[in-house]
Design a protein around this motif. Structure first.
Motif, PDB file in Angstrom:
ATOM      1  N   ASP A 158       0.871  -1.211   0.006  1.00 30.28           N
ATOM      2  CA  ASP A 158      -0.111   0.001   0.131  1.00 30.28           C
ATOM      3  C   ASP A 158       1.033   1.259  -0.053  1.00 30.28           C
ATOM      4  OD1 ASP A 158      -2.983   0.794   1.057  1.00 30.28           O
ATOM      5  OD2 ASP A 158      -1.585   2.246   1.596  1.00 30.28           O
ATOM      6  N   HIS A 172       1.313   7.577   2.101  1.00 36.70           N
ATOM      7  CA  HIS A 172       0.990   9.073   2.040  1.00 36.70           C
ATOM      8  C   HIS A 172       0.433   9.476   0.460  1.00 36.70           C
ATOM      9  CE1 HIS A 172       2.677   8.926   5.855  1.00 36.70           C
ATOM     10  NE2 HIS A 172       3.959   8.862   5.261  1.00 36.70           N
ATOM     11  N   PHE A 173      -0.240   8.620  -0.154  1.00 32.35           N
ATOM     12  CA  PHE A 173      -0.674   8.794  -1.456  1.00 32.35           C
ATOM     13  C   PHE A 173      -1.862   9.893  -1.549  1.00 32.35           C
ATOM     14  CE2 PHE A 173      -3.575   7.774  -5.135  1.00 32.35           C
ATOM     15  CZ  PHE A 173      -2.651   7.942  -6.149  1.00 32.35           C
ATOM     16  N   LYS A 174      -2.673   9.890  -0.401  1.00 30.62           N
ATOM     17  CA  LYS A 174      -3.634  11.007  -0.353  1.00 30.62           C
ATOM     18  C   LYS A 174      -3.270  12.363  -0.423  1.00 30.62           C
ATOM     19  CE  LYS A 174      -7.936  11.806   2.216  1.00 30.62           C
ATOM     20  NZ  LYS A 174      -7.875  13.200   2.360  1.00 30.62           N
ATOM     21  N   ASN A 209      -2.528  13.271  -4.135  1.00 31.75           N
ATOM     22  CA  ASN A 209      -3.662  13.486  -4.840  1.00 31.75           C
ATOM     23  C   ASN A 209      -4.162  14.984  -4.165  1.00 31.75           C
ATOM     24  OD1 ASN A 209      -4.675  11.632  -6.677  1.00 31.75           O
ATOM     25  ND2 ASN A 209      -5.874  10.579  -4.837  1.00 31.75           N
ATOM     26  N   ASP A 211      -2.696   9.641 -10.487  1.00 25.57           N
ATOM     27  CA  ASP A 211      -2.904   8.606 -11.611  1.00 25.57           C
ATOM     28  C   ASP A 211      -1.766   8.145 -12.011  1.00 25.57           C
ATOM     29  OD1 ASP A 211      -5.733   8.707 -11.014  1.00 25.57           O
ATOM     30  OD2 ASP A 211      -6.436   9.379 -13.039  1.00 25.57           O
ATOM     31  N   ASP A 221      -4.786   2.646  -3.766  1.00 27.34           N
ATOM     32  CA  ASP A 221      -3.208   2.628  -3.878  1.00 27.34           C
ATOM     33  C   ASP A 221      -2.649   1.398  -3.475  1.00 27.34           C
ATOM     34  OD1 ASP A 221      -3.713   3.030  -1.339  1.00 27.34           O
ATOM     35  OD2 ASP A 221      -2.151   4.733  -1.035  1.00 27.34           O
ATOM     36  N   LYS A 239       2.883  -0.683   8.273  1.00 29.61           N
ATOM     37  CA  LYS A 239       2.287   0.628   8.082  1.00 29.61           C
ATOM     38  C   LYS A 239       2.143   1.575   9.495  1.00 29.61           C
ATOM     39  CE  LYS A 239      -0.181   2.045   4.771  1.00 29.61           C
ATOM     40  NZ  LYS A 239       0.314   2.939   3.379  1.00 29.61           N
TER      41      LYS A 239
HETATM   42  N1  GTP Z   1      -5.561   9.748  -8.221  1.00 26.71           N
HETATM   43  C1  GTP Z   1      -6.252   8.495  -7.997  1.00 26.71           C
HETATM   44  N2  GTP Z   1      -6.240   8.496  -6.481  1.00 26.71           N
HETATM   45  C2  GTP Z   1      -7.125   7.382  -6.043  1.00 26.71           C
HETATM   46  C3  GTP Z   1      -7.453   6.154  -7.033  1.00 26.71           C
HETATM   47  N3  GTP Z   1      -8.222   5.234  -6.465  1.00 26.71           N
HETATM   48  C4  GTP Z   1      -8.137   5.705  -5.121  1.00 26.71           C
HETATM   49  N4  GTP Z   1      -7.422   6.979  -5.010  1.00 26.71           N
HETATM   50  C5  GTP Z   1      -7.143   7.766  -3.811  1.00 26.71           C
HETATM   51  O1  GTP Z   1      -6.189   6.872  -3.117  1.00 26.71           O
HETATM   52  C6  GTP Z   1      -6.244   7.450  -1.751  1.00 26.71           C
HETATM   53  C7  GTP Z   1      -5.977   6.273  -0.833  1.00 26.71           C
HETATM   54  O2  GTP Z   1      -6.514   6.261   0.594  1.00 26.71           O
HETATM   55  P1  GTP Z   1      -5.268   5.950   1.520  1.00 26.71           P
HETATM   56  O3  GTP Z   1      -4.425   4.810   1.158  1.00 26.71           O
HETATM   57  O4  GTP Z   1      -6.115   6.023   2.912  1.00 26.71           O
HETATM   58  O5  GTP Z   1      -4.291   7.204   1.470  1.00 26.71           O
HETATM   59  P2  GTP Z   1      -2.694   7.294   2.110  1.00 26.71           P
HETATM   60  O6  GTP Z   1      -2.268   8.657   2.106  1.00 26.71           O
HETATM   61  O7  GTP Z   1      -1.910   6.423   1.253  1.00 26.71           O
HETATM   62  O8  GTP Z   1      -2.792   6.729   3.490  1.00 26.71           O
HETATM   63  P3  GTP Z   1      -1.630   5.655   3.822  1.00 26.71           P
HETATM   64  O9  GTP Z   1      -1.999   4.513   3.443  1.00 26.71           O
HETATM   65  O10 GTP Z   1      -2.231   5.636   5.437  1.00 26.71           O
HETATM   66  O11 GTP Z   1      -0.333   6.270   3.776  1.00 26.71           O
HETATM   67  C8  GTP Z   1      -7.624   7.955  -1.572  1.00 26.71           C
HETATM   68  O12 GTP Z   1      -7.435   9.493  -1.234  1.00 26.71           O
HETATM   69  C9  GTP Z   1      -8.473   7.788  -2.834  1.00 26.71           C
HETATM   70  O13 GTP Z   1      -9.262   9.004  -3.152  1.00 26.71           O
HETATM   71  C10 GTP Z   1      -7.071   6.478  -8.534  1.00 26.71           C
HETATM   72  O14 GTP Z   1      -7.593   5.692  -9.034  1.00 26.71           O
HETATM   73  N5  GTP Z   1      -6.616   7.850  -8.861  1.00 26.71           N
END
Ligand code: GTP
Length: 441
Positions: free
Chosen positions: A302, A305-307, A310, A319, A345, A415
């Motif tokens: 996973d 900090h992907f959020k 975004n 993306d 993610d 995590k």
């Molecule tokens: N750009 C994009 N974002 C997506 C897609 N599918 C999901 N997301 C976003 O990916 C994020 C995943 O959430 P988290 O895993 O909680 O975010 P995170 O910041 O990585 O949190 P941690 O895993 O705790 O580090 C959410 O903000 C979703 O909106 C996609 O197809 N494209």
């Protein structure tokens, strides 16, 4: 070759018209069924070697037509009537499948037996008429096939092509002259499972119809899908003599089907397998593992900090990050391994032929190193890191579902411990492996 009528016979049968050039095939029998004369033409149907009908003279007609030896299809009454009771004037006919030596093919013949008076002596004229070429039925079918929109091919039981129709020529690009005498192997694309042909021959040799989608190659090298039905053809003797194949191009349908299948099994954004396909591959790995006692590993990743990516750089950049991550992970795997995007993610992996924890770690370390390479978008370097959980078959679970759950648990532990780590699931033995990646990279 024309066989002269011996003088003695000619004299005897002078009242019968036997022109040497006669195309009539007949025997003259005496009342005991002994052959007294055979016309040149009859040699073509009844003589084994050199078509010399004089060799027939003196033989019993029953030796040539076993039916005359008491087969029920030749009723006793009629047999005795004609062969042994010369008083009757009624004719008698029967049909049989013979061999036309000149044309080298079977023919359906009618034998007509009728009394014949020659110089006040009673004989029998047994005349043969070609009713139809045995393959007439087949030939009629081929005539119709000339206008058939489906590609028709007829092969012998030895698999040699005897006929193809214009639709076949159009579909494959091969002209009839180039195909006759060859086998269908020329169309083989090499893309078909060998088992497909094993099943096909098994069905055909057992006299059953076979239907399947063939992946074939045209003369110009292009591939096409052919929905083909092949059925055995039986000649008049009831012997399997040919296979008749009728097929049509279904490439468009198959391509649409493949596209739909791909859509149903893959993630649109990254092109990776989706959950559906991943679970299917997991079931396969599980089956192979238990069958071959072969280790494999389930890895869940996973992004961290992907959020934030975004939220700060926009969804489109997010993306690209997901696509890049997918691509980098794939690069670290072998062909037979699987990486899937199960959602958001999160990526899940199946690593096959794993014999030790070290094998898994080698791959995971490679992924972490490649993932962490800076990703430059809009003049910024975006850091990529992930939390990774690992479960290994069979130590951490004997089925795919359990392994996935345990890999997920391990990922959450990594995590929770601050991310950018990988952790192997804590087995029953309470062994606890935590490897700090920060130290490694
Ligand atoms: N750009 C994009 N974002 C997506 C897609 N599918 C999901 N997301 C976003 O990916 C994020 C995943 O959430 P988290 O895993 O909680 O975010 P995170 O910041 O990585 O949190 P941690 O895993 O705790 O580090 C959410 O903000 C979703 O909106 C996609 O197809 N494209």
């Amino acid at each position: 070759m024309e066989i002269p009528v011996p003088d003695s016979l000619r004299k005897m049968f002078s009242s019968v018209c036997f022109p040497a050039e006669s195309k009539r095939a007949f025997l003259v029998l005496d009342t005991n069924g002994t052959i007294k004369y055979g016309s040149p033409e009859v040699g073509n149907y009844l003589c084994n070697d050199n078509n010399n009908p004089t060799l027939l003279i003196g033989q019993s007609v029953a030796d040539i037509f076993p039916a005359l030896q008491g087969d029920l299809s030749w009723p006793e009454s009629i047999r005795s009537h004609y062969i042994f009771s010369p008083e009757s004037d009624n004719g008698f006919e029967f049909e049989f499948v013979g061999w036309n030596r000149r044309e080298g093919r079977e023919v359906l013949l009618k034998a007509s037996l009728a009394p014949l008076e020659i110089e006040d002596r009673r004989f029998f004229l047994l005349e043969l008429f070609v009713l139809a070429s045995e393959d007439n039925k087949l030939h009629k079918f081929l005539e119709v096939s000339e206008f058939n929109g489906d590609a028709v091919a007829v092969t012998t039981v030895d698999e040699l092509i005897e006929y193809v129709n214009p639709a076949f020529e159009e579909l494959t690009g091969y002209r009839k002259a180039a195909m006759v005498g060859r086998t269908h192997a020329v169309l083989n694309s090499g893309m078909q499972e060998p088992q497909f042909f094993v099943d096909m021959w098994k069905a055909l040799r057992a006299g059953r119809t076979f239907r399947g989608i063939f992946v074939n190659r045209r003369q110009n090298g292009s591939i096409f899908y052919e929905d083909k039905i092949i059925r055995p053809y039986y000649n008049a003797r009831g012997k399997m003599s040919h296979f008749i194949a009728s097929g049509r191009d279904v490439s468009e349908r198959i391509q649409i089907m493949h596209r739909l299948e791909h859509l149903a099994n893959h993630d649109c954004l990254t092109g990776l397998p989706n959950r559906n396909l991943f679970l299917d591959r997991l079931r396969q790995a599980e089956a192979r593992g238990s069958r071959n006692h072969e280790g494999f590993s389930v890895v869940v990743m996973d992004l961290d900090h992907f959020k934030a990516i975004n939220d700060t750089l926009g969804h489109a950049v997010g993306d690209v990050v997901l696509q890049t991550a997918a691509c980098r992970i794939r690069q670290c795997l072998r062909e037979e391994d699987t990486v899937a995007r199960l959602g958001g993610d999160e990526f899940s992996l199946i690593l096959t032929e794993i014999s030790s924890t070290r094998d898994v770690m080698n791959v995971v370390e490679k992924i972490v190193v490649l993932l962490s390479e800076p990703l430059a978008i809009d003049g910024r370097d975006i850091p990529l890191q992930a939390s990774i959980g690992i479960a290994i078959y069979p130590e951490h679970g004997e089925d795919g579902h359990t392994l996935l759950k345990h890999a997920d648990n391990a990922m959450y532990q990594a995590k929770t411990a601050g991310g950018n780590d990988f952790q192997i699931f804590e087995g029953k033995e309470k062994e606890h492996f935590i490897f700090s990646l920060q130290k490694k990279i």
